[in-house]
Design a protein around this motif. Structure first.
Motif, PDB file in Angstrom:
ATOM      1  N   ARG A   1     -15.927 -13.201  -8.803  1.00  0.00           N
ATOM      2  CA  ARG A   1     -14.726 -12.807  -8.066  1.00  0.00           C
ATOM      3  C   ARG A   1     -14.317 -13.926  -7.111  1.00  0.00           C
ATOM      4  NH1 ARG A   1     -15.136  -6.836  -5.772  1.00  0.00           N
ATOM      5  NH2 ARG A   1     -17.195  -7.446  -5.028  1.00  0.00           N
ATOM      6  N   SER A   2     -13.033 -14.262  -7.119  1.00  0.00           N
ATOM      7  CA  SER A   2     -12.543 -15.374  -6.312  1.00  0.00           C
ATOM      8  C   SER A   2     -11.587 -14.954  -5.214  1.00  0.00           C
ATOM      9  CB  SER A   2     -11.860 -16.407  -7.211  1.00  0.00           C
ATOM     10  OG  SER A   2     -10.757 -15.816  -7.894  1.00  0.00           O
ATOM     11  N   ALA A   3     -10.995 -13.771  -5.318  1.00  0.00           N
ATOM     12  CA  ALA A   3     -10.026 -13.336  -4.308  1.00  0.00           C
ATOM     13  C   ALA A   3      -9.935 -11.824  -4.297  1.00  0.00           C
ATOM     14  CB  ALA A   3      -8.649 -13.945  -4.566  1.00  0.00           C
ATOM     15  N   SER A   4      -9.618 -11.284  -3.124  1.00  0.00           N
ATOM     16  CA  SER A   4      -9.379  -9.850  -2.961  1.00  0.00           C
ATOM     17  C   SER A   4      -7.931  -9.658  -2.533  1.00  0.00           C
ATOM     18  CB  SER A   4     -10.323  -9.274  -1.899  1.00  0.00           C
ATOM     19  OG  SER A   4     -10.054  -7.904  -1.687  1.00  0.00           O
ATOM     20  N   LEU A   5      -7.176  -8.854  -3.292  1.00  0.00           N
ATOM     21  CA  LEU A   5      -5.756  -8.663  -3.023  1.00  0.00           C
ATOM     22  C   LEU A   5      -5.531  -7.359  -2.256  1.00  0.00           C
ATOM     23  CD1 LEU A   5      -4.284  -9.764  -6.477  1.00  0.00           C
ATOM     24  CD2 LEU A   5      -5.146 -11.164  -4.583  1.00  0.00           C
ATOM     25  N   GLY A   6      -6.133  -7.259  -1.105  1.00  0.00           N
ATOM     26  CA  GLY A   6      -5.936  -6.080  -0.263  1.00  0.00           C
ATOM     27  C   GLY A   6      -6.899  -4.973  -0.600  1.00  0.00           C
TER      28      GLY A   6
ATOM     29  N   SER B   1       3.087 -13.439 -10.094  1.00  0.00           N
ATOM     30  CA  SER B   1       2.577 -12.603  -9.014  1.00  0.00           C
ATOM     31  C   SER B   1       1.903 -11.367  -9.583  1.00  0.00           C
ATOM     32  CB  SER B   1       3.707 -12.166  -8.072  1.00  0.00           C
ATOM     33  OG  SER B   1       4.233 -13.259  -7.363  1.00  0.00           O
ATOM     34  N   VAL B   2       0.815 -10.953  -8.945  1.00  0.00           N
ATOM     35  CA  VAL B   2       0.095  -9.742  -9.334  1.00  0.00           C
ATOM     36  C   VAL B   2       0.581  -8.599  -8.457  1.00  0.00           C
ATOM     37  CG1 VAL B   2      -2.156  -8.629  -9.494  1.00  0.00           C
ATOM     38  CG2 VAL B   2      -1.925 -11.060 -10.059  1.00  0.00           C
ATOM     39  N   TRP B   3       1.115  -7.566  -9.076  1.00  0.00           N
ATOM     40  CA  TRP B   3       1.632  -6.409  -8.352  1.00  0.00           C
ATOM     41  C   TRP B   3       0.600  -5.291  -8.359  1.00  0.00           C
ATOM     42  CZ3 TRP B   3       6.388  -5.600  -5.839  1.00  0.00           C
ATOM     43  CH2 TRP B   3       7.256  -6.706  -5.869  1.00  0.00           C
ATOM     44  N   THR B   4       0.350  -4.742  -7.189  1.00  0.00           N
ATOM     45  CA  THR B   4      -0.619  -3.668  -7.035  1.00  0.00           C
ATOM     46  C   THR B   4       0.056  -2.452  -6.415  1.00  0.00           C
ATOM     47  OG1 THR B   4      -1.311  -4.375  -4.809  1.00  0.00           O
ATOM     48  CG2 THR B   4      -2.464  -5.350  -6.685  1.00  0.00           C
ATOM     49  N   THR B   5      -0.581  -1.306  -6.576  1.00  0.00           N
ATOM     50  CA  THR B   5      -0.103  -0.078  -5.943  1.00  0.00           C
ATOM     51  C   THR B   5      -0.956   0.215  -4.723  1.00  0.00           C
ATOM     52  OG1 THR B   5      -1.520   1.143  -7.468  1.00  0.00           O
ATOM     53  CG2 THR B   5       0.777   0.939  -8.068  1.00  0.00           C
ATOM     54  N   ARG B   6      -0.345   0.855  -3.748  1.00  0.00           N
ATOM     55  CA  ARG B   6      -1.074   1.212  -2.528  1.00  0.00           C
ATOM     56  C   ARG B   6      -1.590   2.645  -2.661  1.00  0.00           C
ATOM     57  NH1 ARG B   6      -0.731  -1.892   1.839  1.00  0.00           N
ATOM     58  NH2 ARG B   6      -0.921  -0.115   3.261  1.00  0.00           N
ATOM     59  N   ALA B   7      -2.899   2.801  -2.509  1.00  0.00           N
ATOM     60  CA  ALA B   7      -3.542   4.099  -2.712  1.00  0.00           C
ATOM     61  C   ALA B   7      -2.925   5.158  -1.811  1.00  0.00           C
ATOM     62  CB  ALA B   7      -5.036   3.989  -2.430  1.00  0.00           C
ATOM     63  N   GLY B   8      -2.513   6.287  -2.424  1.00  0.00           N
ATOM     64  CA  GLY B   8      -1.974   7.403  -1.662  1.00  0.00           C
ATOM     65  C   GLY B   8      -0.575   7.190  -1.126  1.00  0.00           C
ATOM     66  N   GLU B   9       0.117   6.122  -1.573  1.00  0.00           N
ATOM     67  CA  GLU B   9       1.456   5.829  -1.070  1.00  0.00           C
ATOM     68  C   GLU B   9       2.400   5.541  -2.234  1.00  0.00           C
ATOM     69  OE1 GLU B   9       1.631   2.728   1.838  1.00  0.00           O
ATOM     70  OE2 GLU B   9      -0.331   3.243   2.685  1.00  0.00           O
TER      71      GLU B   9
ATOM     72  N   GLU C   1       2.814  -3.955  -3.823  1.00  0.00           N
ATOM     73  CA  GLU C   1       2.652  -5.266  -3.205  1.00  0.00           C
ATOM     74  C   GLU C   1       2.554  -6.342  -4.275  1.00  0.00           C
ATOM     75  OE1 GLU C   1       0.287  -4.028   0.888  1.00  0.00           O
ATOM     76  OE2 GLU C   1      -0.843  -4.895  -0.789  1.00  0.00           O
ATOM     77  N   ALA C   2       3.198  -7.488  -4.008  1.00  0.00           N
ATOM     78  CA  ALA C   2       3.122  -8.646  -4.897  1.00  0.00           C
ATOM     79  C   ALA C   2       2.219  -9.683  -4.254  1.00  0.00           C
ATOM     80  CB  ALA C   2       4.514  -9.232  -5.135  1.00  0.00           C
TER      81      ALA C   2
ATOM     82  N   SER D   1      -3.349 -14.994   2.895  1.00  0.00           N
ATOM     83  CA  SER D   1      -3.395 -14.187   4.108  1.00  0.00           C
ATOM     84  C   SER D   1      -2.708 -12.839   3.974  1.00  0.00           C
ATOM     85  CB  SER D   1      -2.752 -14.959   5.270  1.00  0.00           C
ATOM     86  OG  SER D   1      -1.398 -15.261   4.973  1.00  0.00           O
ATOM     87  N   GLY D   2      -1.946 -12.638   2.915  1.00  0.00           N
ATOM     88  CA  GLY D   2      -1.258 -11.374   2.745  1.00  0.00           C
ATOM     89  C   GLY D   2      -0.400 -11.405   1.502  1.00  0.00           C
ATOM     90  N   PRO D   3       0.225 -10.288   1.160  1.00  0.00           N
ATOM     91  CA  PRO D   3       1.057 -10.247  -0.048  1.00  0.00           C
ATOM     92  C   PRO D   3       2.328 -11.056   0.109  1.00  0.00           C
ATOM     93  CG  PRO D   3       1.252  -8.195   1.190  1.00  0.00           C
ATOM     94  CD  PRO D   3       0.174  -8.986   1.853  1.00  0.00           C
ATOM     95  N   ARG D   4       2.857 -11.502  -1.037  1.00  0.00           N
ATOM     96  CA  ARG D   4       4.123 -12.223  -1.029  1.00  0.00           C
ATOM     97  C   ARG D   4       5.291 -11.298  -0.707  1.00  0.00           C
ATOM     98  NH1 ARG D   4       3.458 -15.596  -6.743  1.00  0.00           N
ATOM     99  NH2 ARG D   4       2.295 -17.383  -5.893  1.00  0.00           N
ATOM    100  N   ALA D   5       5.180 -10.056  -1.133  1.00  0.00           N
ATOM    101  CA  ALA D   5       6.249  -9.079  -0.908  1.00  0.00           C
ATOM    102  C   ALA D   5       5.648  -7.687  -0.882  1.00  0.00           C
ATOM    103  CB  ALA D   5       7.302  -9.182  -2.008  1.00  0.00           C
TER     104      ALA D   5
END
Length: 380
Positions: free
Chosen positions: A197-202, A225-233, A237-238, A245-249
Motif C-alpha cells: 500500500r502506497s497511499a490512503s485516500l481518506g 482521479s480516483v473517486w470515492t464515496t463517503r460512508a453514510g453520506e 471525493e476525487a 494532503s486532501g482530495p482534489r474535489a
C-alpha cells in the motif's frame, strides 16, 4: 418506476449482507490525508433530462449448472461475454455468451491459484483479461483472456469491498475497511501488484467492521482521479492516486430522500433501512451514482422478512447523473427495484425471481430528453 422521492421511505426495513473475515492489521508508513477541500454542493433538481434503461438480455435458466444467486456480481468482458459470481456457487464463476446462453464455469472453491471463497467485484481488461476480488481470501486474482491464472495480489491488511484498476493494472484503488492510524475506518487504499500500500485516500471511522454496507463504490475518471464515496453520506471525493494532503474535489448533497440510518453495531440483520450509494461510474465526463433507498411502496407493518430474492420489495434505486465540474444535476430517476452496476461500468442489472429461479436483468442506461448535454469530454 416512480418519480416521487419522499421522506416516508425512512420507515422501511431491509436485510443487509456483507462477508468479511480475518484479522485487521495496522498499516504504517502510508501517507495520510489532511483537512478535506471545500465542498461543491450537488443541485437537488434536474432539468428536462432523464435516464432511460434499455433491457439488453436476461441471464439464468433452470438448466444452468449454477445459480445467478441473490446478490451476484456481474461484468461484461472485452469479448462481450458475461461473467457472474455469487455466494451460492461456492467459488465458481458462470460464463455466458453475448446472447445470454451459458458457456462454462471458471474457478472453484478454495485458497489456491484461480480459486475463490467469495468472489466479489470483477473488472475486465481491454485485452480480454479479468480481475476478481475475493471478499474472504482478501486478494485480487488476474486471469488471462482464456481464463488461465496469471497472478494474485494479496490485500490481507484490508477488507476490500470494491476496487478499480489504475496505471494499466500496475496498481489498484481498493475500497473497504481497515486500520488507519490505529483507528478502524472505511477507507480507500492504493495497492500495487505486490500488495504494497502506497497511499490512503481518506478514512471515515466506523464502530464495527461488520456494518450495513453492500459495497463502497470506487471509480476512475478520464483524468486519472480516483473517486470515492463517503460512508453514510451522499457525497463523493476525487483523489490523486498518489494521495496527498486532501482530495482534489468534493461533491456533496443533502437530498430529503437520503437517510443514512442508525449505526449498526455487530452483525447486521433486519434494521431500519439506510440509504446506500451502491454504484459509481464515469461516462463522457459525467458521474453516474446509484443509491439504494427504502422502497416507498413497502408498508412499515409488513410481517416476516422477505427472501433474499425479494430485494425489490425492500429497495428502490435512485440514479443520479452529475456534472462533477459544477455539481449540476443533469438527470435523476427512481426505479422500483434494486439495481447495481456491472464491473465493466457500462451497464446496470437487477435480480428478479422467476418461478423460484433468480434471473439477472441487464440494462443499458442512456440520457434522454431535450435538456440533456449533447456531448461531454472524455475526462471531467
Amino acid at each position: 418506476m416512480s418519480g416521487k422521492l419522499t421522506a416516508s421511505t425512512r420507515n422501511s426495513w431491509f436485510i443487509a449482507f456483507v462477508v468479511c473475515t480475518g484479522i485487521l492489521v495496522v498499516c504504517a508508513g502510508v501517507p495520510r490525508p489532511a483537512a478535506a477541500q471545500a465542498l461543491l454542493p450537488i443541485a437537488d433538481r434536474a432539468g428536462d433530462c432523464t435516464v432511460r434503461l434499455r433491457e439488453v438480455l436476461r441471464l439464468g435458466d433452470p438448466g444452468d449448472p449454477g445459480t445467478i444467486g441473490s446478490r451476484p456480481e456481474i461484468t461484461r468482458t472485452a469479448a462481450g461475454e458475461y461473467i457472474v459470481a455469487s455466494v451460492e456457487n461456492r467459488g465458481q464463476l458462470l460464463v455466458f455468451d453475448s446472447d445470454g446462453a451459458f458457456l462454462e464455469t471458471l474457478g472453484g472453491n478454495g485458497d489456491g491459484p484461480g480459486e475463490y471463497r467469495v468472489p466479489g467485484r470483477m473488472r475486465p481488461g481491454s485485452d480480454g483479461s479479468l480481475r476478481i476480488l475475493d471478499l474472504v481470501n482478501r486478494r485480487i486474482t488476474l486471469l488471462s483472456a482464456d481464463g488461465g491464472w496469471i497472478e494474485t495480489t494479496d490485500i490481507r491488511s484490508l477488507h476490500g469491498l470494491d476496487f478499480a484498476v489504475i496505471d494499466r493494472g500496475e496498481r489498484y484503488a481498493v475500497s473497504g475497511f481497515g486500520q488507519v492510524d490505529d483507528v478502524l475506518g472505511a477507507t480507500t487504499e492504493i495497492v500495487d501488484r505486490g500488495g504494497v500500500r502506497s497511499a490512503s485516500l481518506g478514512a471515515t471511522p466506523v464502530e464495527s467492521w461488520v456494518v450495513n454496507f453492500f459495497r463502497a463504490p470506487v471509480a476512475v475518471d478520464g483524468e486519472g482521479s480516483v473517486w470515492t464515496t463517503r460512508a453514510g453520506e451522499y457525497g463523493f471525493e476525487a483523489w490523486d492516486p498518489e494521495g496527498g494532503s486532501g482530495p482534489r474535489a468534493r461533491l456533496a448533497g443533502d437530498p430529503e430522500w437520503f437517510d443514512p440510518g442508525p449505526p449498526q453495531p455487530g452483525a447486521p440483520v433486519s434494521a431500519p433501512a439506510p440509504s446506500i450509494v451502491i454504484s459509481l461510474r464515469f461516462d463522457r465526463g459525467l458521474l453516474w451514482a446509484g443509491t439504494w433507498v427504502a422502497d416507498e411502496n413497502r408498508e412499515a407493518s409488513s410481517g416476516a422478512a422477505p427472501s433474499p430474492l425479494e430485494l425489490d420489495r425492500l429497495l428502490d434505486t435512485v440514479l443520479d447523473v452529475i456534472d462533477p465540474a459544477s455539481g449540476a444535476l443533469i438527470a435523476r430517476i427512481q426505479r422500483d427495484e434494486a439495481l447495481r452496476g456491472t464491473g465493466d461500468d457500462a451497464l446496470l442489472f437487477g435480480v428478479r425471481e422467476d418461478g423460484g429461479i433468480a434471473r439477472a436483468v441487464i440494462f443499458e442506461p442512456a440520457l434522454a430528453g431535450p435538456a440533456c448535454p449533447s456531448s461531454m469530454s472524455p475526462g471531467m
